[in-house]
Design a protein around this motif. Structure first.
Motif, short mmCIF file in Angstrom:
data_model
loop_
_atom_site.label_atom_id
_atom_site.label_comp_id
_atom_site.label_asym_id
_atom_site.label_seq_id
_atom_site.Cartn_x
_atom_site.Cartn_y
_atom_site.Cartn_z
N GLN A 64 -35.08 36.44 41.31
CA GLN A 64 -35.85 36.07 43.23
C GLN A 64 -35.35 37.55 43.94
O GLN A 64 -34.16 38.06 43.75
CB GLN A 64 -35.40 35.19 43.70
CG GLN A 64 -36.63 35.16 45.15
CD GLN A 64 -36.52 34.29 45.83
OE1 GLN A 64 -37.15 33.54 45.85
NE2 GLN A 64 -35.94 33.29 45.80
N VAL A 65 -36.29 39.23 44.07
CA VAL A 65 -35.42 40.08 44.59
C VAL A 65 -37.11 40.16 45.30
O VAL A 65 -37.85 40.50 45.25
CB VAL A 65 -35.58 40.80 43.37
CG1 VAL A 65 -35.59 42.42 44.52
CG2 VAL A 65 -35.08 41.12 42.20
N PHE A 119 -41.02 38.86 42.32
CA PHE A 119 -40.37 40.41 43.33
C PHE A 119 -41.43 39.56 44.98
O PHE A 119 -42.49 39.48 44.62
CB PHE A 119 -41.15 40.88 42.33
CG PHE A 119 -40.37 41.50 41.18
CD1 PHE A 119 -39.34 41.98 41.57
CD2 PHE A 119 -40.71 40.83 40.37
CE1 PHE A 119 -38.48 42.40 40.37
CE2 PHE A 119 -39.79 41.28 38.77
CZ PHE A 119 -38.41 42.42 39.03
N LEU A 120 -40.59 40.16 45.97
CA LEU A 120 -41.46 39.98 46.99
C LEU A 120 -41.50 41.58 47.63
O LEU A 120 -40.09 41.96 47.94
CB LEU A 120 -41.14 38.95 48.01
CG LEU A 120 -41.00 37.51 47.46
CD1 LEU A 120 -40.67 36.18 48.48
CD2 LEU A 120 -42.55 37.06 47.45
N ALA A 121 -42.19 41.73 48.18
CA ALA A 121 -41.84 43.39 48.67
C ALA A 121 -42.13 43.31 50.64
O ALA A 121 -43.64 42.19 50.97
CB ALA A 121 -42.79 44.16 48.28
N GLY A 167 -48.23 49.05 45.76
CA GLY A 167 -48.72 48.58 44.41
C GLY A 167 -48.19 48.66 43.58
O GLY A 167 -49.04 47.38 42.70
N ALA A 168 -47.46 49.37 42.71
CA ALA A 168 -46.33 49.38 41.84
C ALA A 168 -45.66 48.11 41.30
O ALA A 168 -45.51 47.24 41.03
CB ALA A 168 -45.33 50.12 41.38
N ILE A 169 -45.70 47.44 42.88
CA ILE A 169 -44.88 45.87 42.96
C ILE A 169 -46.04 44.95 42.47
O ILE A 169 -45.68 43.92 41.98
CB ILE A 169 -44.45 46.39 44.07
CG1 ILE A 169 -42.91 46.83 44.38
CG2 ILE A 169 -43.39 44.35 44.40
CD1 ILE A 169 -42.55 46.92 45.51
N ILE A 184 -46.92 40.92 49.14
CA ILE A 184 -46.39 41.72 49.67
C ILE A 184 -46.82 40.98 50.97
O ILE A 184 -47.68 39.77 50.71
CB ILE A 184 -47.63 43.03 49.23
CG1 ILE A 184 -47.11 43.78 48.56
CG2 ILE A 184 -47.28 43.82 50.95
CD1 ILE A 184 -48.66 45.30 49.11
N VAL A 185 -45.58 41.06 51.73
CA VAL A 185 -45.13 39.51 52.69
C VAL A 185 -44.35 40.48 53.98
O VAL A 185 -44.41 41.75 53.65
CB VAL A 185 -44.61 38.65 52.47
CG1 VAL A 185 -44.47 37.81 51.12
CG2 VAL A 185 -43.09 39.54 51.88
#
Length: 379
Positions: free
Chosen positions: A126-127, A186-188, A253-255, A263-264
């Motif tokens: 989880q990153v 993955f969370l941004a 966008g890449a994430i 995206i949060v």
């Protein structure tokens, strides 16, 4: 009286911790008996790791111009599971470059990919990637290269890991991607909602701040449009329709597409990670702030996030800022008061001097608390 102080950094001048301590000193002069708690905050940009507790894991990666630099990731618990928090600005930040070096045509996010890879190698699945403050506009391609993606130009030559790969990418392959990528959530964490390309996108909105001229902005936007098509073909994700995909030069966008991430809201995540809601319930008065407050602060910035939470719990909330924009009235529904800390007629450089900023925060906080606690008010 219980007073919660929860500011963001005053960018280019004071860290969130330093700003909070300066406010607390002023409060103590006016209300010596008050119980004060300082909780430094961030919105997903630089300073996010500093706002949280823990010991960062140090590592050597590459900066936006592919020079070795020290960065880190922070091991935290998120939603009951281990997570690695990676700060984009540590490896790909604008603060890493001198004024003369700033050019999104030359910068990339390879170092961010190295930060993520280190966390994956250490077993994290989880990153959380805090976006913001980047010097780049590469659509996240440098990050993907560090994670094993292969990028090719129109002659089918592999693109080297230097400069901005967005400018010449024609196709991509994930056949050699790091094996843990597909097993990882993955969370941004971001403070912007901009699309990938177009007049409100990554290039037109942010590239000029990173050193791009008008011609370069147009070229970057055209390349982002092409990359959006590549992502659509490869992963079935329309990044242009993904809110926040334009964050950090297209990293969002890449994430979302290549990493399958989400995206949060950066401020909401930091509020959760710091346990701020419990402090909010305890407080009688809340003081927040950052370097600049204006209508753009509504788009996920710390003070508005703090104010919304304060109002949810019916708390008085005051904001302090180094600068107030002409459209500050847009923020009035969220705050009981918004105040500039400028107490002298100074140049921008003088006002942003850390010693000056500390003094002005100290003085403004003291005077506000003297007014707040006079007979007939709360406290």
């Amino acid at each position: 009286m219980n007073i919660l102080i929860a500011p963001d950094s005053f960018k280019g001048s004071l860290s969130a911790i330093a700003a909070g301590e300066a406010i607390a000193e002023g409060v103590a002069k006016a209300v010596p008996h008050a119980k004060v708690k300082v909780v430094p905050m961030a919105d997903g940009g630089e300073g996010t790791i500093a706002a949280l507790t823990g010991m960062p894991q140090k590592l050597t990666v590459h900066d936006p111009l592919m020079r070795p630099i020290e960065a880190s990731y922070l091991a935290i618990d998120y939603e009951g599971k281990p997570a690695a928090l990676v700060e984009c600005a540590e490896s790909s930040g604008l603060i890493l470059l001198s004024e003369k070096e700033r050019s999104p045509m030359m910068a990339n996010t390879y170092g961010l990919g190295e930060q993520i890879k280190a966390a994956l190698d250490d077993g994290f699945r989880q990153v959380i990637i805090s976006l913001g403050g980047s010097a780049t506009n590469d659509g996240g391609l440098g990050m993907l290269q560090a994670l094993g993606w292969r990028l090719y130009d129109r002659d089918k030559n592999e693109i080297r890991t230097a400069g901005n790969p967005l400018l010449c990418v024609d196709s991509l392959s994930d056949e050699q991607v790091h094996p843990a990528v597909r097993e990882t959530r993955f969370l941004a964490a971001s403070d912007v909602l901009n699309p990938f390309h177009g007049q409100e996108g990554a290039a037109y909105m942010f590239a000029p701040q990173k050193g791009a001229n008008e011609r370069e902005v147009q070229q970057l936007d055209e390349k982002l449009q092409k990359l959006a098509r590549l992502f659509q073909e490869a992963y079935g994700i329309d990044v242009q329709e993904t809110r926040g995909s334009g964050a950090a030069g297209g990293l969002g966008g890449a994430i979302a597409a290549a990493l399958g991430g989400e995206i949060v809201s950066g401020i909401q995540m930091v509020i959760e990670l710091t346990g701020l809601e419990a402090d909010m319930k305890w407080a009688d008065l809340v003081i927040t702030g950052e370097g600049s407050l204006d209508g753009q602060s509504l788009l996920g910035k710390v003070p508005v996030g703090i104010a919304k939470l304060a109002k949810l719990h019916d708390k008085t909330v005051i904001a302090l800022a180094g600068r107030l924009g002409k459209d500050i009235e847009a923020l009035h529904p969220y705050f009981d008061g918004i105040f500039s800390i400028q107490t002298d007629c100074l140049t921008i450089e003088q006002a942003m001097n850390p010693e000056t900023a500390v003094r002005q925060l100290n003085q403004t906080a003291e005077q506000l608390l003297r007014l707040y606690t006079v007979k007939g008010t709360r406290g």
